[in-house]
Design an enzyme around this catalytic site. Sequence first.
Site, PDB file in Angstrom:
ATOM      1  N   ARG A 245       0.847  -1.202   0.000  1.00 21.49           N
ATOM      2  CA  ARG A 245       0.000   0.000   0.000  1.00 21.49           C
ATOM      3  C   ARG A 245       0.876   1.245   0.000  1.00 21.49           C
ATOM      4  O   ARG A 245       0.575   2.241  -0.630  1.00 21.49           O
ATOM      5  CB  ARG A 245      -0.949   0.000   1.222  1.00 21.49           C
ATOM      6  CG  ARG A 245      -1.660   1.337   1.434  1.00 21.49           C
ATOM      7  CD  ARG A 245      -2.936   1.258   2.262  1.00 21.49           C
ATOM      8  NE  ARG A 245      -2.857   0.350   3.392  1.00 21.49           N
ATOM      9  CZ  ARG A 245      -2.167   0.590   4.520  1.00 21.49           C
ATOM     10  NH1 ARG A 245      -1.518   1.727   4.665  1.00 21.49           N
ATOM     11  NH2 ARG A 245      -2.144  -0.311   5.485  1.00 21.49           N
TER      12      ARG A 245
ATOM     13  N   LYS B  21      -9.921   6.490 -18.959  1.00 25.49           N
ATOM     14  CA  LYS B  21     -10.309   7.021 -20.265  1.00 25.49           C
ATOM     15  C   LYS B  21      -9.137   6.976 -21.258  1.00 25.49           C
ATOM     16  O   LYS B  21      -8.651   5.910 -21.543  1.00 25.49           O
ATOM     17  CB  LYS B  21     -10.889   8.428 -20.090  1.00 25.49           C
ATOM     18  CG  LYS B  21     -11.832   8.581 -18.877  1.00 25.49           C
ATOM     19  CD  LYS B  21     -13.156   7.860 -19.042  1.00 25.49           C
ATOM     20  CE  LYS B  21     -13.964   7.767 -17.758  1.00 25.49           C
ATOM     21  NZ  LYS B  21     -14.232   9.030 -17.074  1.00 25.49           N
TER      22      LYS B  21
END
Length: 377
Positions: free
Chosen positions: A46, A195
């Site tokens: 993490r 995107k």
Amino acid sequence: MKFGTKLIHSGFEGDKATGAISTPIYQTSTFHQENIDGHVTYDYARSGNPTREALENTIALLEGGYKGFAFSSGMAAISSVLSIFSAHDHIIVPKDVYGGTYRITTQFFSRFEVECEFVDTTDINEVQRAIKKNTKAIYIETPSNPLMKITDIRAIVELAREYKLLVIADNTFMSPYLQRPLELGADIVVHSATKFLNGHSDIVAGLVVAKNKELADKIYFVQNAFGAVLSPQDSWLLLRGMKTLKVRLNYQQNNATELAKWLLLNKFVDRVHYPGMPSHEGREIHLSQASGAGAVLSFEACSTEKAKSFMKKVKCAAVGVSLGGVETIVSYPAKMSHAEIPHNERIKLGIGDNLIRVSVGLEDIEDLIENFKIALE
Ligand SMILES: *Cc1c(COP(=O)(O)O)cnc(C)c1O
């Protein structure tokens, strides 16, 4: 290095152990620590993972920033950036901001008393009037969705400097290939990498780039503490997708220009919104801050019925939300991305029931135009 070269040769210099030229996927949650004095590069994934780090270095280089950060979605990236603010901080946000950003600011950060005020950021006077004693940042998105409205990045930066505010730019629609807000003076860039950056409609991801160490430290703290990090597998897919950003966008932008020109002449189309059109409001500003018009446009059909029948009949395109993939994606904002906005308000924003958004893909333009023609007629 120029941009296209950076896309190919950045972030990773080859695997020292094996010579592999593709970044290895370090599918691990933890790392063996040679010494226990706390001075290790990696301890827990993490906090840091080499695959994710290769991606983070790449986006930092592409946007021209100090440090990059990868998150599990665009919204995780945006939410993490907004988490550097505190209760009673005031942030100026565009009225036509991405729907998810509107939701998280009005229904989540509002609970922690981060005040967001929505203004038309294309009007610099309106932005200036909204500045208060506790204003900390101006958040922008240009071109905006789905009407491709243009905000003047330099003018916003100038105003922000005068009042010592941060400028945060959502650069999803342009990507760093076409527009680099940090070079124009912005402080933080956010992306839905879902995107154009990834470009293949197969992952959800978000990226952030900070301009300097002070901001990078704040964002790293949230990334590690909040923990909405991108997985090594998805980091690798995104690195892979980004290598072709330039060729994809060049081709998609040409297609979008052709399609926009054709739509403009079609008798069933009333208006076309595309920064590449000479008539587009803010086009001059756009071309002064970006090197192209991108591959997203929207158009207004002559009637609601026409728009609806087009959506039913269009082939050679996916129908749905999202954008920036290799395939053309058409969406119907009134019933998809902007469905939650009350009808009257939506019409006031200019998002009518006859509006269709198109993210233009890599198909042969002749096929796209032929299909659009049949669907409109
Ligand atoms: C999609 C999108 C987002 C949200 O990103 P996710 O990856 O879907 O979480 C934010 N801003 C813009 C402009 C977008 O198009």
